[in-house]
Design an enzyme around this catalytic site. Sequence first.
Site, PDB file in Angstrom:
ATOM      1  N   SER A 468       0.798  -1.217   0.000  1.00  0.00           N
ATOM      2  CA  SER A 468       0.000   0.000   0.000  1.00  0.00           C
ATOM      3  C   SER A 468       0.833   1.270   0.000  1.00  0.00           C
ATOM      4  O   SER A 468       1.388   1.643  -1.018  1.00  0.00           O
ATOM      5  CB  SER A 468      -0.966  -0.040   1.184  1.00  0.00           C
ATOM      6  OG  SER A 468      -2.097   0.739   0.890  1.00  0.00           O
ATOM      7  N   ASP A 479       8.893   5.554 -11.050  1.00  0.00           N
ATOM      8  CA  ASP A 479       8.366   6.263 -12.212  1.00  0.00           C
ATOM      9  C   ASP A 479       9.143   7.546 -12.508  1.00  0.00           C
ATOM     10  O   ASP A 479       9.328   7.908 -13.671  1.00  0.00           O
ATOM     11  CB  ASP A 479       6.882   6.588 -12.004  1.00  0.00           C
ATOM     12  CG  ASP A 479       6.005   5.341 -12.045  1.00  0.00           C
ATOM     13  OD1 ASP A 479       6.487   4.312 -12.548  1.00  0.00           O
ATOM     14  OD2 ASP A 479       4.858   5.394 -11.565  1.00  0.00           O
ATOM     15  N   LYS A 493      -1.288  -4.297  -3.120  1.00  0.00           N
ATOM     16  CA  LYS A 493      -2.511  -3.686  -2.590  1.00  0.00           C
ATOM     17  C   LYS A 493      -2.630  -2.253  -3.108  1.00  0.00           C
ATOM     18  O   LYS A 493      -1.877  -1.376  -2.702  1.00  0.00           O
ATOM     19  CB  LYS A 493      -2.494  -3.682  -1.062  1.00  0.00           C
ATOM     20  CG  LYS A 493      -3.727  -3.009  -0.458  1.00  0.00           C
ATOM     21  CD  LYS A 493      -3.623  -2.901   1.040  1.00  0.00           C
ATOM     22  CE  LYS A 493      -4.763  -2.075   1.584  1.00  0.00           C
ATOM     23  NZ  LYS A 493      -4.700  -0.678   1.137  1.00  0.00           N
TER      24      LYS A 493
END
Length: 747
Positions: A468, A479, A493
């Site tokens: 999470s 990214d 998750k």
Amino acid sequence: MKKKLLVVALAVGMSAHFAIGQPEKSAPSVLKPTAAQTQAALWASRVLARYHYKAVPLDDQMSEKIFDRYFKTLDADKLFFLQSDIDQFNAVRGKFDDAINNENLALPFQIYSVYQTRYDERLSYARELLKGKFDFTADETYPIDREKAPWLKTDDEAKDLWRRRVKNDWLRLKLAGKDDKAIRETLDKRYENSINRLKKLNNEDVFQMFMNAYAMSIEPHTNYFGPRSAENFDIQMRLSVEGIGAILQSRDDYTVVREIVPGGPASVSGKLKVGDRILGVAQGDGQFVDVMGWRIDDVVEKIRGAKDSVVKLDVLPADAGPDGKHMTISLVRKKVSMEEQSAKKTIIETKDAGGQKRRVGVITLPGFYQDFDARRRGERDFKSATRDVARLLGELKKDKVDNVLIDLRNNGGGSLTEAVELTGLFIDKGPVVMQRSSDGKVDIENDTQPGLAWDGPMGVLINRGSASASEIFAAAIQDYGRGIIIGEPSFGKGTVQTLVPLDRFAANDKQRLGELKMTIAQFFRINGGTTQLRGVTPDIKLPVMSDSENFGESSFENALPYTTVKPAPFIPLGDIKAILAPLQKKHDLRVAKDKDYQFLEDDVAEMRKHLNDKTISLNEAVRRKERDQQEARAKLREQHLFTQMPVPPKDAPVEGGDPKVKAPPTAKPAAQTTKAVAVRLPRTDDGLQGDERSLAAELAAEKRAKDAKDILLNEAAHILADEVSLLKTDTRLATKVAPYLPPTRGN
């Protein structure tokens, strides 16, 4: 109305459950729901059916799902219920919606009553079996995984299963060197304790199990917290509590001090010691309440209290016998910080292939914690993971480290805000994560604070237990091309939860109905993908230490699917991919020569070989052969360990060691340091459960594990050290990989 529900945005990991109860030594034999519980169930059903991200009506179809999950919650390995018990209630499979809507929860409590009966029958039979003997020459097996097995058909089938279960328990102790008398006493006490633990469960426990069967039938990360569980969850998030600063544990009928929190009232007083047994608790000048045999959470509730109030403890010292002299200890409660669960730093020094020393700063972050209430009140020094990490980064700068590694292994998540703000320590400004609500609207969560707390190279270490909020941070770093992600694929998750106090809907002044931790959104990486199901894939992979089939989002049958949205507008900071090939090559060459790493890979391969084993042999000769093979593997590791250890001065004491263990003559001469190198050696099965070992033995084992060489962390540090060397010696590569770094020359 939906926005009013967003009390606290959470990116928590695996579903959490907490013990709850009233201060009593044992629960009544027949448990019944309270009026508050029937109201809580009704309000929860209305909120879940209207505001959940995956809103599902409470109807007959949902009732059938609740029915199956409730039985699974009570008896996951199908050891207690008979098929006839399931058949008995099959006629009401679709009636849980009626039970909740009509505020009549007799049905789930009736099911639990049958479970109580079966549990007592099975454990009582197990104790009877201890009076006889077992044939360990027979070629029979015990099923160690019955999750997908059918329910037991007859009482005779149940007795045969439990005969083999007890036989396995006995054989484990026998192989560990226990004699028949000791085995019989150990197992009889174990089974008796199991019966007593069940007797201590109360109606709040049963209600919470039922409500979680409902909540998790919608989606895996939706949960119900009773009033006490809600308080415990809040303590976990803010990492502080008002109390005495002691970690307690149940052992037999005693409440035992397992750990003293540094700086807390118990530590400052110097009176309470590890191993002391708390027999009674009094508030101020009030009378002592006997807590022998109480559940641990009931004792904890008595000891916690308002700041600056006085609690008195009736204590039997650790070194006193059962009839020893008691002590009375008075302590003033204070706010105690749980620093052991806060971010921490270490520095790992390595050398690259050219012999150049590199310093890698490691920040270990167990969770994305935040004291929400303190922040809401405007307190300047509220507890925050981001604040702690920023402070540690400042210290690492002064320590002149070359690279920083954020260790998020087994970090199950926490505050979504903290995940965004922590990312902001490593990027200037920009999007970090996107959220899509149930109506399809996509919002972008941005880092709005200019500047970086650390502008050098960095990496993130993850494993299957990183979930999470950990995945939000790791995905954003990946990214942006800001750092190297190392480890194994994460949990997967990709959902966001909020806490919904049910008393708000019932207009209650006091907390009576508990809270929902409810999924209200799905989060997406800024590249448009989600971590849901797939998790974060590391740039450089280390051995997969977990069973991905049974641990992770993909192991849930009702997990939300993987999907994508339009990417957020962002500009990558660098091109990490350009450096991955040379780093991978250096990594492969290094671990091929690293004996500890090879041992670890062997252990992982051995584990995977047995992952699909559904049974275990009950033949003593077969089991001894297996044990001998394990011990032979352990001896190889011990031999390797001793060859790395410096030889201490003659007659020097061995810290934390066994005085009977002698180093072989092949041990290397002492070097500049006298600190021993430790590795995690496979632990020989002693056949005991945790609370059956002495507290001293358990604490010693924990210390050995804590002090052991962390092979994967060390290799991650080596990878980041290699990165520093490549960036410093190859200007063109550095310009491509990390254009934000100032130009450097040489080493």
